[in-house]
Design a protein around this motif. Structure first.
Motif, PDB file in Angstrom:
ATOM      1  N   GLY A 266       1.026   0.473  -4.241  1.00 18.86           N
ATOM      2  CA  GLY A 266       0.524   0.952  -4.231  1.00 18.86           C
ATOM      3  C   GLY A 266      -0.100   2.442  -4.603  1.00 18.86           C
ATOM      4  N   ARG A 267       1.006   3.315  -4.212  1.00 16.95           N
ATOM      5  CA  ARG A 267       0.908   4.916  -4.661  1.00 16.95           C
ATOM      6  C   ARG A 267       0.286   4.700  -6.441  1.00 16.95           C
ATOM      7  NH1 ARG A 267       5.285   5.919  -2.229  1.00 16.95           N
ATOM      8  NH2 ARG A 267       6.949   6.131  -4.259  1.00 16.95           N
ATOM      9  N   GLY A 268       1.000   4.059  -6.773  1.00 17.14           N
ATOM     10  CA  GLY A 268       0.553   3.191  -8.307  1.00 17.14           C
ATOM     11  C   GLY A 268      -0.919   3.056  -8.684  1.00 17.14           C
ATOM     12  N   PHE A 269      -1.024   2.222  -7.512  1.00  8.57           N
ATOM     13  CA  PHE A 269      -2.814   1.863  -7.278  1.00  8.57           C
ATOM     14  C   PHE A 269      -3.968   3.160  -6.871  1.00  8.57           C
ATOM     15  CE2 PHE A 269      -1.843  -2.164  -8.288  1.00  8.57           C
ATOM     16  CZ  PHE A 269      -1.589  -3.158  -7.503  1.00  8.57           C
ATOM     17  N   ARG A 270      -3.572   3.490  -6.273  1.00 11.62           N
ATOM     18  CA  ARG A 270      -4.409   4.770  -5.740  1.00 11.62           C
ATOM     19  C   ARG A 270      -4.664   5.354  -6.905  1.00 11.62           C
ATOM     20  NH1 ARG A 270      -2.649   6.464  -0.078  1.00 11.62           N
ATOM     21  NH2 ARG A 270      -0.278   4.996  -0.648  1.00 11.62           N
ATOM     22  N   ALA A 271      -3.482   6.133  -7.734  1.00 12.02           N
ATOM     23  CA  ALA A 271      -3.498   7.122  -8.519  1.00 12.02           C
ATOM     24  C   ALA A 271      -4.465   6.663  -9.905  1.00 12.02           C
ATOM     25  CB  ALA A 271      -2.084   7.450  -8.855  1.00 12.02           C
ATOM     26  N   THR A 272      -4.301   5.823 -10.198  1.00 12.84           N
ATOM     27  CA  THR A 272      -5.100   4.363 -10.765  1.00 12.84           C
ATOM     28  C   THR A 272      -6.851   5.063 -10.616  1.00 12.84           C
ATOM     29  OG1 THR A 272      -3.516   3.295 -11.703  1.00 12.84           O
ATOM     30  CG2 THR A 272      -5.458   2.789 -12.800  1.00 12.84           C
ATOM     31  N   ARG A 273      -6.912   4.245  -9.166  1.00  9.71           N
ATOM     32  CA  ARG A 273      -8.303   4.950  -8.788  1.00  9.71           C
ATOM     33  C   ARG A 273      -8.388   6.218  -8.733  1.00  9.71           C
ATOM     34  NH1 ARG A 273      -8.624   3.656  -2.433  1.00  9.71           N
ATOM     35  NH2 ARG A 273      -7.548   5.995  -2.737  1.00  9.71           N
ATOM     36  N   ASP A 274      -8.304   6.809  -8.207  1.00  9.80           N
ATOM     37  CA  ASP A 274      -9.168   8.481  -8.091  1.00  9.80           C
ATOM     38  C   ASP A 274      -8.797   9.197  -9.500  1.00  9.80           C
ATOM     39  OD1 ASP A 274      -6.996   8.964  -4.837  1.00  9.80           O
ATOM     40  OD2 ASP A 274      -8.896   7.841  -5.764  1.00  9.80           O
ATOM     41  N   ASP A 275      -7.873   9.184 -10.314  1.00  7.59           N
ATOM     42  CA  ASP A 275      -7.978   9.521 -11.786  1.00  7.59           C
ATOM     43  C   ASP A 275      -7.156   9.043 -12.268  1.00  7.59           C
ATOM     44  OD1 ASP A 275      -7.569  11.935 -13.543  1.00  7.59           O
ATOM     45  OD2 ASP A 275      -7.996  13.026 -12.667  1.00  7.59           O
TER      46      ASP A 275
ATOM     47  N   GLU B  16      14.721   8.172  -2.210  1.00  6.35           N
ATOM     48  CA  GLU B  16      15.240   9.580  -3.206  1.00  6.35           C
ATOM     49  C   GLU B  16      13.833   9.594  -3.216  1.00  6.35           C
ATOM     50  OE1 GLU B  16      19.183   7.507  -6.005  1.00  6.35           O
ATOM     51  OE2 GLU B  16      16.746   7.559  -7.053  1.00  6.35           O
ATOM     52  N   ALA B  17      12.755   9.261  -3.493  1.00  3.05           N
ATOM     53  CA  ALA B  17      11.562   9.832  -4.663  1.00  3.05           C
ATOM     54  C   ALA B  17      11.619  10.935  -3.761  1.00  3.05           C
ATOM     55  CB  ALA B  17      10.269   8.795  -5.008  1.00  3.05           C
ATOM     56  N   ARG B  18      11.450  10.325  -2.529  1.00  4.06           N
ATOM     57  CA  ARG B  18      11.017  11.507  -0.701  1.00  4.06           C
ATOM     58  C   ARG B  18      11.457  12.263  -0.847  1.00  4.06           C
ATOM     59  NH1 ARG B  18       8.071   9.395   3.094  1.00  4.06           N
ATOM     60  NH2 ARG B  18       7.276  10.285   4.514  1.00  4.06           N
ATOM     61  N   GLN B  19      12.949  12.748  -1.359  1.00  7.06           N
ATOM     62  CA  GLN B  19      13.404  13.692  -1.142  1.00  7.06           C
ATOM     63  C   GLN B  19      13.381  14.114  -2.242  1.00  7.06           C
ATOM     64  OE1 GLN B  19      15.826  14.450   1.919  1.00  7.06           O
ATOM     65  NE2 GLN B  19      15.079  12.975   2.530  1.00  7.06           N
ATOM     66  N   ALA B  20      13.001  13.648  -3.576  1.00  4.21           N
ATOM     67  CA  ALA B  20      13.039  14.818  -4.049  1.00  4.21           C
ATOM     68  C   ALA B  20      11.522  15.331  -4.556  1.00  4.21           C
ATOM     69  CB  ALA B  20      13.715  13.396  -5.901  1.00  4.21           C
TER      70      ALA B  20
ATOM     71  N   VAL C 255       2.818  14.010  -5.004  1.00  2.00           N
ATOM     72  CA  VAL C 255       4.214  14.489  -6.218  1.00  2.00           C
ATOM     73  C   VAL C 255       4.883  13.324  -6.518  1.00  2.00           C
ATOM     74  CG1 VAL C 255       6.304  16.598  -5.968  1.00  2.00           C
ATOM     75  CG2 VAL C 255       4.273  16.328  -4.932  1.00  2.00           C
ATOM     76  N   MET C 256       5.240  11.912  -5.355  1.00  4.60           N
ATOM     77  CA  MET C 256       6.267  10.993  -5.440  1.00  4.60           C
ATOM     78  C   MET C 256       5.780  10.511  -6.756  1.00  4.60           C
ATOM     79  SD  MET C 256       6.526   9.849  -1.236  1.00  4.60           S
ATOM     80  CE  MET C 256       7.146   8.722  -1.695  1.00  4.60           C
ATOM     81  N   VAL C 257       4.281  10.222  -7.167  1.00  9.99           N
ATOM     82  CA  VAL C 257       3.881   9.295  -7.990  1.00  9.99           C
ATOM     83  C   VAL C 257       4.701  10.193  -9.197  1.00  9.99           C
ATOM     84  CG1 VAL C 257       1.923   9.444  -9.522  1.00  9.99           C
ATOM     85  CG2 VAL C 257       1.868   8.843  -7.248  1.00  9.99           C
ATOM     86  N   GLY C 258       4.960  11.423  -9.047  1.00  7.95           N
ATOM     87  CA  GLY C 258       5.701  12.472 -10.986  1.00  7.95           C
ATOM     88  C   GLY C 258       6.730  11.474 -10.809  1.00  7.95           C
ATOM     89  N   TYR C 259       7.145  11.421  -9.555  1.00  6.34           N
ATOM     90  CA  TYR C 259       8.875  10.697  -9.855  1.00  6.34           C
ATOM     91  C   TYR C 259       8.872   8.926 -10.179  1.00  6.34           C
ATOM     92  CZ  TYR C 259      13.633   9.967  -8.334  1.00  6.34           C
ATOM     93  OH  TYR C 259      14.835   9.933  -8.075  1.00  6.34           O
ATOM     94  N   SER C 260       7.542   8.740 -10.580  1.00  7.28           N
ATOM     95  CA  SER C 260       7.333   7.408 -11.078  1.00  7.28           C
ATOM     96  C   SER C 260       8.600   6.710 -11.947  1.00  7.28           C
ATOM     97  CB  SER C 260       6.547   6.457 -11.354  1.00  7.28           C
ATOM     98  OG  SER C 260       5.282   6.814 -12.153  1.00  7.28           O
ATOM     99  N   ARG C 261       8.609   7.832 -13.246  1.00  2.00           N
ATOM    100  CA  ARG C 261       8.993   7.895 -14.400  1.00  2.00           C
ATOM    101  C   ARG C 261      11.156   7.218 -14.223  1.00  2.00           C
ATOM    102  NH1 ARG C 261      12.489  10.875 -17.508  1.00  2.00           N
ATOM    103  NH2 ARG C 261      12.327  12.715 -16.794  1.00  2.00           N
TER     104      ARG C 261
ATOM    105  N   TYR D  92       0.587  -1.424   0.387  1.00  2.00           N
ATOM    106  CA  TYR D  92       0.701   0.374   0.497  1.00  2.00           C
ATOM    107  C   TYR D  92       0.925   0.735  -0.451  1.00  2.00           C
ATOM    108  CZ  TYR D  92      -3.557   2.695   1.601  1.00  2.00           C
ATOM    109  OH  TYR D  92      -4.752   4.068   1.529  1.00  2.00           O
ATOM    110  N   PHE D  93       2.091   1.723   0.866  1.00  2.00           N
ATOM    111  CA  PHE D  93       2.407   2.166   0.452  1.00  2.00           C
ATOM    112  C   PHE D  93       3.490   2.580   0.076  1.00  2.00           C
ATOM    113  CE2 PHE D  93       0.494   4.422   4.425  1.00  2.00           C
ATOM    114  CZ  PHE D  93       0.182   2.847   5.264  1.00  2.00           C
ATOM    115  N   SER D  94       3.637   1.705  -1.020  1.00  2.00           N
ATOM    116  CA  SER D  94       4.961   1.197  -1.876  1.00  2.00           C
ATOM    117  C   SER D  94       4.509   2.518  -2.844  1.00  2.00           C
ATOM    118  CB  SER D  94       5.198  -0.341  -2.213  1.00  2.00           C
ATOM    119  OG  SER D  94       4.511  -0.351  -2.669  1.00  2.00           O
ATOM    120  N   LYS D  95       5.612   1.991  -4.113  1.00  2.00           N
ATOM    121  CA  LYS D  95       5.667   2.694  -5.465  1.00  2.00           C
ATOM    122  C   LYS D  95       3.542   2.377  -5.937  1.00  2.00           C
ATOM    123  CE  LYS D  95       8.490   0.413  -8.754  1.00  2.00           C
ATOM    124  NZ  LYS D  95       9.347   1.043  -9.972  1.00  2.00           N
TER     125      LYS D  95
END
Lengths: 292, 346, 257
Positions: free
Chosen positions: B200-209, C125-129, C97-103, B195-198
């Motif tokens: 999970g964030r990807g999941f939630r982002a996909t859900r929200d928009d 890194e993502a967090r810091q950025a 903002v961290m999602v923006g770092y996903s690439r 959930y707190f990893s990338k």
């Protein structure tokens, strides 16, 4: 040969039943953007009220019982649409689906409590009588189902196209905000559309009742297949729902010859999935129509 | 201004507060876990233990489903079919093929994962109502096949399984209790990590928009597939546990109504709120047992509860933690936004 | 760096973008202006892969974008903000903002699940950025707030942070100044210029109010009804008759810089 013609007519009769139900679901989808999983329950409820309660239970003449049941379920549908469905509309589609499934559960179990689990038989207008055309015999109830369904579809389409009421319903379904601005009492018409959808479902139930038993889960079975039909024909499109339903009925009937009757129900769903894999929006559908 | 900002974020006060908060939560969790470990040692009535084991197993399913539906926003009406797949594959391999248990468990889990992959891939091509109907259809066909293929699946009569022997001990309910609970805790922790990893964030982002997610670099095709695979693997483990615990499986346990019950657990617990799934599972599992005689009534109550929650209480059980958090001041940090962007030290 | 070549896009009967061609070189700040409905947002959507053009090609850093998916385009180094803010409301500002770092987060699914060192490092890194990006726009104090709880202007800044967190080569800003106070708009302009100067970030700024664009852009493209009617330095655009006609009633005095 005769066997195939009989099967085809029988399949088309079932297709008619699916078409009536699917049409109602499409109406609700177009006007309220809600996939009504509880639609089959209105079918069950109306059929039970007409046949079991009024006709068999209270000895009303059949035509009167049917009319009364249609009226009752129509009103119930209008009531539900105003209270429950209006409120859940605003929520994301998943929530709406779960809500209608919940409603379906409530209605099915209420029916179970009221009417009991035992399936009932219903002779309909023809009983087991067959009508003979040359050497081919058709089950009377099949022909009635086919005939009445086509009649209703024709009348409905004329009403929709040519009368004021029909045009308003279409306008509201298309863009209810503008319709509201034009002075249309939108909520009333939405309830009206919902009522019409429920009435169609009850008619379908009464038409199919002589052919299969009347049971508590008849509505869910037919309802889900109507969904499959809609999906095959293209979601949200009226011609799609109708064509999909008849197509489904045909393929189901013919498919049973190949696969055996135990898997009859599965045919609808396997078909639906196959169609979606090849054409994600169904035969007549398009992204705009499926838009939530 | 920047320097003051930095100081606020790493203020000693906040650090201490956060530590105490974490400690509080850790203590509460430990107490809860210990409490949950007690029943097999104290209670002798098998019936009660079975109910609690059912809670653990259902909670695992609900957690998995929550990922797909609550965290990623994908509609899945066929979760029971996933559970059933692993349960049946396991049962069939063990009884009809005489396969060793470990191998059978592995195969059943792998098969569920592949199934989840397949459904997930299909889900990427379909939107809302289509996906709902496809997952529904999948579940329906699954039950039809189960009920009709008597030779393979035992049809409506189900399959009876003889439990394995481990170290000379026959696996009984008490052992399964600990095993199921252990799996739940492990899977819950795993869930939190995801959930707190990338992911999970990807999941939630996909859900929200979803559109924004795609444009910001998230491969939503992959996230949706992964969501289904996760819900499938959780369901698969639950299915294995179910076969082991009850030693008997039948098609009636994996119908669309059961899928709906799993959804109910997720909704009552709060969609997207992981701890809530356990609460939801507990409620949906236990309450019908309390009203055993009134089966029909219970489903009506369940349906009505769902409706009520969806209409008035969309966050389900997740409402409470947020509410309490807002009541209790969490930190003494003052928010001071002067409405300026300071670019002096980029 | 970014080049459109005879790009056309229609929706139903309406041609939103008509035979549009322009180039943006590395390190430029280019403005794209035009009245409402002139196809500016559609252009950005085409560049970011939301839908493919009906005809023509879009090239970014020697890659043809026409058939690429949105995330693939993002991974090439193209970021954007949205005209209507599209943040993920149920996630915190920091997570947004961290999602923006996903690439730049390349750890695989399995490595992430088991929290392998690579995954942990990338997460840090993502967090810091992300924190750094938030500091740049002045929103660092709001890192743990839910994005949906912020005011409109604050959300705009978070979206900007999300776009610049990976230091992309090119950022497309869709009406970044809408809804911001005048002083903030000036600050925003300075921020863009600074990023451009120090990191070499290329910008394409879409605006339908021209204040920001006139101040910081080295070149402006004017779009009317999907067609480019003028292109050049701000001062030339201001004096261009076609442009004046398009913005009916606009007088020179309102263009005071």
């Amino acid at each position: 040969m005769h066997f195939y013609i009989q099967t085809i007519v029988g399949s088309l009769a079932f297709g008619s039943v699916y078409a009536l139900v699917a049409l109602g679901v499409v109406f609700i989808w177009q006007s309220m953007n809600i996939l009504n999983f509880a639609h089959g329950q209105f079918l069950t409820l109306g059929t039970y009220i007409a046949v079991v309660t009024l006709h068999q239970g209270m000895d009303w003449p059949l035509w009167l019982a049917i009319l009364a049941a249609l009226g009752f379920v129509g009103l119930l549908g209008a009531l539900f649409s105003k209270t429950v469905y209006e409120r859940i509309r605003a929520q994301p589609s998943l929530v709406v689906i779960i809500a209608t499934m919940g409603l379906s559960l409530i209605m099915e179990n209420s029916a179970l409590l009221i009417f009991g689990p035992r399936p009932r038989a219903f002779a309909g207008f023809f009983g087991r009588a067959m009508i003979w055309v040359g050497k081919v015999g058709f089950l009377g109830n099949h022909l009635i189902a086919l005939g009445i369904a086509i009649l209703i579809l024709a009348i409905l389409s004329m009403l929709m196209k040519y009368t004021m009421v029909g045009k308003i319903i279409r306008a509201v379904a298309y863009d209810k905000d503008t319709a509201g601005l034009m002075g249309v009492p939108v909520f009333r018409f939405l309830a009206c559309t919902f009522a019409v959808a429920c009435i169609l479902a009850v008619i379908a139930g009464i038409l199919v009742a002589p052919v299969t038993y009347i049971s508590i889960d008849m509505g869910t079975g037919i309802g889900t297949k109507a969904f499959a039909a809609m999906v095959i024909g293209g979601f949200g499109s009226i011609p799609g729902a109708i064509v999909g339903s008849y197509l489904l009925g045909l393929l189901e009937g013919l498919g049973t010859i190949v696969v055996g009757s135990v898997y009859r129900d599965a045919i609808a769903f396997v078909l639906a999935v196959l169609v979606l894999l090849l054409r994600p929006y169904g035969l007549f559908g398009s992204p705009e129509k499926a838009r939530v | 201004m920047m320097k003051m900002r930095r100081r606020i974020i790493s203020d000693a006060n906040t650090k201490r507060l956060r530590f105490y908060n974490k400690l509080k939560i850790a203590i509460i969790c430990s107490v809860l876990i210990l409490a949950c470990l007690l029943p097999p040692l104290l209670v002798e009535t098998i019936y009660y233990l079975r109910v609690i084991v059912a809670i653990w197993i259902n909670a695992i399913v609900a957690l998995g489903l929550n990922f797909c539906v609550g965290v990623c926003g994908q509609i899945s009406l066929g979760q029971a079919a996933f559970v059933g797949t692993s349960a049946y594959v396991l049962a069939i391999l063990v009884t009809k093929q005489g396969a060793p248990w470990i191998l059978a468990i592995l195969v059943s889990l792998i098969s569920v994962v592949f199934l989840g992959l397949a459904v997930g891939l299909v889900s990427t091509r379909l939107r809302g109502p289509y996906l709902a109907i496809v997952t529904l259809a999948f579940n329906l066909v699954f039950v039809i096949v189960l009920t009709n293929e008597l030779n393979i699946t035992g049809g409506p009569f189900g399959i009876r399984v003889n439990p394995p022997q481990v170290l000379g001990l026959t696996i009984d309910v008490k052992l399964m209790y600990f095993l199921a609970f252990g799996c739940l805790i492990a899977l819950y922790q795993l869930g939190r990590v995801v959930y707190f990893s990338k992911i999970g964030r990807g999941f939630r982002a996909t859900r929200d928009d979803e559109l924004a997610a795609r444009v910001m670099g998230i491969n939503t095709v992959m996230t949706k597939t992964q969501a289904f695979m996760i819900s499938a693997i959780y369901a698969g483990i639950a299915g294995v546990l179910q076969t082991l615990t009850y030693r008997f499986i039948a098609p009636t346990s994996f119908t669309v109504i059961q899928s709906f019950r799993y959804l109910a657990m997720v909704v009552i617990g709060g969609m997207g709120y992981l701890p809530g799934s356990i609460v939801g599972a507990a409620i949906v599992t236990v309450v019908p047992e309390l009203f055993r005689g009134l089966a029909g009534f219970w489903d009506i109550i369940l349906g009505s509860t769902i409706l009520a929650i969806l209409l008035f209480f969309p966050k389900g059980a997740g409402f409470f933690p947020e509410y309490f958090k807002s009541l209790i001041a969490r930190s003494k940090v003052e928010e001071r936004w002067t409405g300026e962007i300071d670019i002096s030290d980029i | 760096m970014l080049q459109l070549c005879e790009v056309t896009k229609s929706f139903g009967g309406i041609t939103a973008v008509d035979n549009l061609s322009f180039r943006i070189e590395k390190g430029e700040i280019v403005g794209l202006i035009g009245p409402n409905g002139s196809g500016k947002t559609v252009t950005i959507n085409l560049c970011t892969g939301i839908y493919p053009p009906d005809s023509g090609t879009i090239v970014f850093q020697d890659f043809v974008l026409n058939s690429l998916k949105e995330w693939e385009i993002n991974r090439l180094g193209l970021a954007r903000t949205f005209q209507t803010i599209r943040l993920w409301n149920k996630m915190s500002v920091l997570e947004n903002v961290m999602v923006g770092y996903s690439r730049l987060m390349r750890a695989s699914f399995w490595k992430t699940i088991v929290r392998a060192p690579q995954s942990r490092r990338e997460e840090n890194e993502a967090r810091q950025a992300a924190l750094h990006a938030l500091e740049i726009v002045g929103m660092a104090a709001f890192a743990d707030k839910l994005a949906g709880d912020l005011s409109f202007g604050q959300q705009r800044l978070v979206e900007l942070a999300r776009a610049l967190v990976t230091n992309p080569d090119c950022i497309l800003l869709d009406e970044p100044a809408a809804g911001l106070k005048a002083e903030l708009v000036v600050q925003l302009g300075k921020l863009i210029k600074k990023l451009n100067r120090e990191h070499g970030t290329t910008f394409l700024i879409v605006e339908h109010r021209t204040q920001l664009v006139m101040n910081i852009c080295c070149r402006i493209i004017v779009l009317v009804s999907g067609r480019k009617i003028a292109e050049g330095a701000p001062l030339d655009i201001v004096n261009n008759e076609e442009v004046i006609k398009a913005y009916l009633g606009k007088r020179k005095s309102s263009e005071s810089i």
